[in-house]
Design a protein around this motif. Sequence first.
Motif, PDB file in Angstrom:
ATOM      1  N   GLY A 161       0.935  -1.244  -0.115  1.00 55.98           N
ATOM      2  CA  GLY A 161      -0.089  -0.122   0.053  1.00 55.98           C
ATOM      3  C   GLY A 161       0.869   1.481  -0.002  1.00 55.98           C
ATOM      4  O   GLY A 161       1.551   1.413   0.869  1.00 55.98           O
ATOM      5  N   ALA A 162       0.666   2.003  -0.892  1.00 57.54           N
ATOM      6  CA  ALA A 162       1.581   3.398  -1.142  1.00 57.54           C
ATOM      7  C   ALA A 162       0.513   4.604  -0.613  1.00 57.54           C
ATOM      8  O   ALA A 162       0.427   5.452  -1.220  1.00 57.54           O
ATOM      9  CB  ALA A 162       2.141   3.530  -2.532  1.00 57.54           C
ATOM     10  N   GLY A 163      -0.099   4.285   0.396  1.00 53.13           N
ATOM     11  CA  GLY A 163      -0.706   5.633   0.896  1.00 53.13           C
ATOM     12  C   GLY A 163       0.127   6.273   1.901  1.00 53.13           C
ATOM     13  O   GLY A 163       1.281   5.942   1.968  1.00 53.13           O
ATOM     14  N   PRO A 164      -0.344   7.204   2.676  1.00 59.01           N
ATOM     15  CA  PRO A 164       0.717   7.939   3.872  1.00 59.01           C
ATOM     16  C   PRO A 164       1.379   7.049   4.701  1.00 59.01           C
ATOM     17  O   PRO A 164       2.480   7.235   4.692  1.00 59.01           O
ATOM     18  CB  PRO A 164      -0.139   9.017   4.406  1.00 59.01           C
ATOM     19  CG  PRO A 164      -1.519   9.033   3.486  1.00 59.01           C
ATOM     20  CD  PRO A 164      -1.678   7.749   2.765  1.00 59.01           C
ATOM     21  N   THR A 165       0.584   5.978   4.903  1.00 57.36           N
ATOM     22  CA  THR A 165       1.146   5.095   6.044  1.00 57.36           C
ATOM     23  C   THR A 165       2.497   4.183   5.357  1.00 57.36           C
ATOM     24  O   THR A 165       3.721   4.259   5.917  1.00 57.36           O
ATOM     25  CB  THR A 165       0.238   4.221   6.662  1.00 57.36           C
ATOM     26  OG1 THR A 165      -0.700   5.101   7.226  1.00 57.36           O
ATOM     27  CG2 THR A 165       0.779   3.178   7.674  1.00 57.36           C
ATOM     28  N   SER A 185      -5.247   7.750  -7.879  1.00 52.01           N
ATOM     29  CA  SER A 185      -6.659   8.414  -8.145  1.00 52.01           C
ATOM     30  C   SER A 185      -6.849   9.759  -8.286  1.00 52.01           C
ATOM     31  O   SER A 185      -7.701  10.292  -8.742  1.00 52.01           O
ATOM     32  CB  SER A 185      -7.759   7.794  -7.272  1.00 52.01           C
ATOM     33  OG  SER A 185      -7.552   8.293  -5.989  1.00 52.01           O
ATOM     34  N   GLY A 186      -6.043  10.232  -7.375  1.00 50.28           N
ATOM     35  CA  GLY A 186      -6.024  11.819  -7.097  1.00 50.28           C
ATOM     36  C   GLY A 186      -6.902  12.381  -6.058  1.00 50.28           C
ATOM     37  O   GLY A 186      -7.052  13.446  -5.801  1.00 50.28           O
ATOM     38  N   GLN A 187      -7.696  11.400  -5.770  1.00 50.39           N
ATOM     39  CA  GLN A 187      -8.905  11.593  -4.483  1.00 50.39           C
ATOM     40  C   GLN A 187      -8.196  11.463  -3.158  1.00 50.39           C
ATOM     41  O   GLN A 187      -6.932  11.140  -3.104  1.00 50.39           O
ATOM     42  CB  GLN A 187      -9.951  10.495  -4.459  1.00 50.39           C
ATOM     43  CG  GLN A 187     -10.625  10.509  -5.832  1.00 50.39           C
ATOM     44  CD  GLN A 187     -11.734   9.394  -5.903  1.00 50.39           C
ATOM     45  OE1 GLN A 187     -11.635   8.529  -5.127  1.00 50.39           O
ATOM     46  NE2 GLN A 187     -12.731   9.771  -6.950  1.00 50.39           N
ATOM     47  N   SER A 188      -8.696  12.326  -2.282  1.00 51.75           N
ATOM     48  CA  SER A 188      -8.183  12.704  -0.869  1.00 51.75           C
ATOM     49  C   SER A 188      -9.302  12.353   0.134  1.00 51.75           C
ATOM     50  O   SER A 188     -10.261  12.894   0.060  1.00 51.75           O
ATOM     51  CB  SER A 188      -7.381  13.931  -0.779  1.00 51.75           C
ATOM     52  OG  SER A 188      -6.679  14.169  -1.870  1.00 51.75           O
ATOM     53  N   LEU A 227      -3.100  18.190   7.728  1.00 53.97           N
ATOM     54  CA  LEU A 227      -1.990  17.391   8.577  1.00 53.97           C
ATOM     55  C   LEU A 227      -1.758  18.112   9.962  1.00 53.97           C
ATOM     56  O   LEU A 227      -1.691  19.500  10.119  1.00 53.97           O
ATOM     57  CB  LEU A 227      -0.525  17.909   7.703  1.00 53.97           C
ATOM     58  CG  LEU A 227       0.629  17.067   7.976  1.00 53.97           C
ATOM     59  CD1 LEU A 227       0.408  15.552   7.559  1.00 53.97           C
ATOM     60  CD2 LEU A 227       1.774  17.430   7.160  1.00 53.97           C
ATOM     61  N   GLN A 228      -1.976  17.431  11.000  1.00 54.97           N
ATOM     62  CA  GLN A 228      -2.139  17.743  12.308  1.00 54.97           C
ATOM     63  C   GLN A 228      -0.373  18.367  12.703  1.00 54.97           C
ATOM     64  O   GLN A 228       0.442  17.734  12.075  1.00 54.97           O
ATOM     65  CB  GLN A 228      -2.363  16.593  13.349  1.00 54.97           C
ATOM     66  CG  GLN A 228      -3.640  15.973  13.014  1.00 54.97           C
ATOM     67  CD  GLN A 228      -4.824  17.096  13.507  1.00 54.97           C
ATOM     68  OE1 GLN A 228      -4.500  18.108  14.266  1.00 54.97           O
ATOM     69  NE2 GLN A 228      -6.010  16.946  12.989  1.00 54.97           N
ATOM     70  N   PRO A 229      -0.299  19.125  13.446  1.00 52.90           N
ATOM     71  CA  PRO A 229       0.955  19.797  14.158  1.00 52.90           C
ATOM     72  C   PRO A 229       2.120  18.517  14.413  1.00 52.90           C
ATOM     73  O   PRO A 229       3.146  18.681  14.142  1.00 52.90           O
ATOM     74  CB  PRO A 229       0.750  20.515  15.281  1.00 52.90           C
ATOM     75  CG  PRO A 229      -0.571  21.020  15.015  1.00 52.90           C
ATOM     76  CD  PRO A 229      -1.348  19.745  14.476  1.00 52.90           C
ATOM     77  N   VAL A 257       0.007  15.002  -0.155  1.00 55.02           N
ATOM     78  CA  VAL A 257       1.100  14.427   0.779  1.00 55.02           C
ATOM     79  C   VAL A 257       1.705  13.244   0.054  1.00 55.02           C
ATOM     80  O   VAL A 257       2.905  12.978   0.228  1.00 55.02           O
ATOM     81  CB  VAL A 257       0.544  14.060   2.057  1.00 55.02           C
ATOM     82  CG1 VAL A 257       1.271  13.156   3.179  1.00 55.02           C
ATOM     83  CG2 VAL A 257      -0.058  15.256   2.731  1.00 55.02           C
ATOM     84  N   GLU A 258       1.062  12.403  -0.446  1.00 49.02           N
ATOM     85  CA  GLU A 258       1.461  11.159  -1.169  1.00 49.02           C
ATOM     86  C   GLU A 258       2.284  11.379  -2.281  1.00 49.02           C
ATOM     87  O   GLU A 258       3.331  10.730  -2.177  1.00 49.02           O
ATOM     88  CB  GLU A 258       0.237  10.383  -1.524  1.00 49.02           C
ATOM     89  CG  GLU A 258      -0.495   9.716  -0.403  1.00 49.02           C
ATOM     90  CD  GLU A 258      -1.801   8.960  -1.132  1.00 49.02           C
ATOM     91  OE1 GLU A 258      -2.004   8.861  -2.142  1.00 49.02           O
ATOM     92  OE2 GLU A 258      -2.662   8.433  -0.528  1.00 49.02           O
TER      93      GLU A 258
END
Length: 116
Positions: free
Chosen positions: A9-13, A38-41, A46-48, A98-99
């Motif tokens: 999985g190439a999401g943020p995690t 997909s370009g979808q979010s 983004l939290q501090p 972010v990705e």
Amino acid sequence: MDAEVIVVGAGPTGLMLANELALAGVDALVVERLAERSGQSKALNLQPRSAQILDMRGMLQPLVERAIVSLSRSHFAGLSIDYRPLGENQLGIRQARVEECLETRLISTPLRAGRG
Ligand SMILES: Cc1cc2nc3c(=O)[nH]c(=O)nc-3n(C[C@H](O)[C@H](O)[C@H](O)COP(=O)(O)OP(=O)(O)OC[C@H]3O[C@@H](n4cnc5c(N)ncnc54)[C@H](O)[C@@H]3O)c2cc1C
């Protein structure tokens, strides 16, 4: 597949994990089921604390440049939060941006990335 670690999985995690593994010199392979983004979010901010961690890795500036807004007050899980005592802001930035930044950083390291 030949790698010490396979990240699924190439999401943020997955992308952040792969960046951390690359930094530690681990031979990791990222696999993503989508041939193209997909370009979808889902996430829009983004939290501090996330921003602080990315800053520690020298990865924050490209995100700041792509942020739509910087908020000193916002909410988390419906709870109102005032970030001013922290001296930090919440960045309004789409997950897709972010990705892109995390993937760009990853590609610039000697780590392999796979799609499909
Ligand atoms: C409606 C909604 C609103 C949200 N709003 C916010 C928000 O405002 N702010 C915020 O911070 N967070 C928000 N979130 C949470 C945020 O979207 C998630 O925390 C974030 O997407 C988690 O990233 P991830 O990489 O773990 O998972 P994902 O973003 O889901 O990425 C997983 C990746 O793995 C791939 N994958 C899955 N299975 C496989 C497989 N078997 N093989 C290969 N690839 C696979 C997928 O295609 C995808 O690219 C929201 C979530 C939802 C659902």
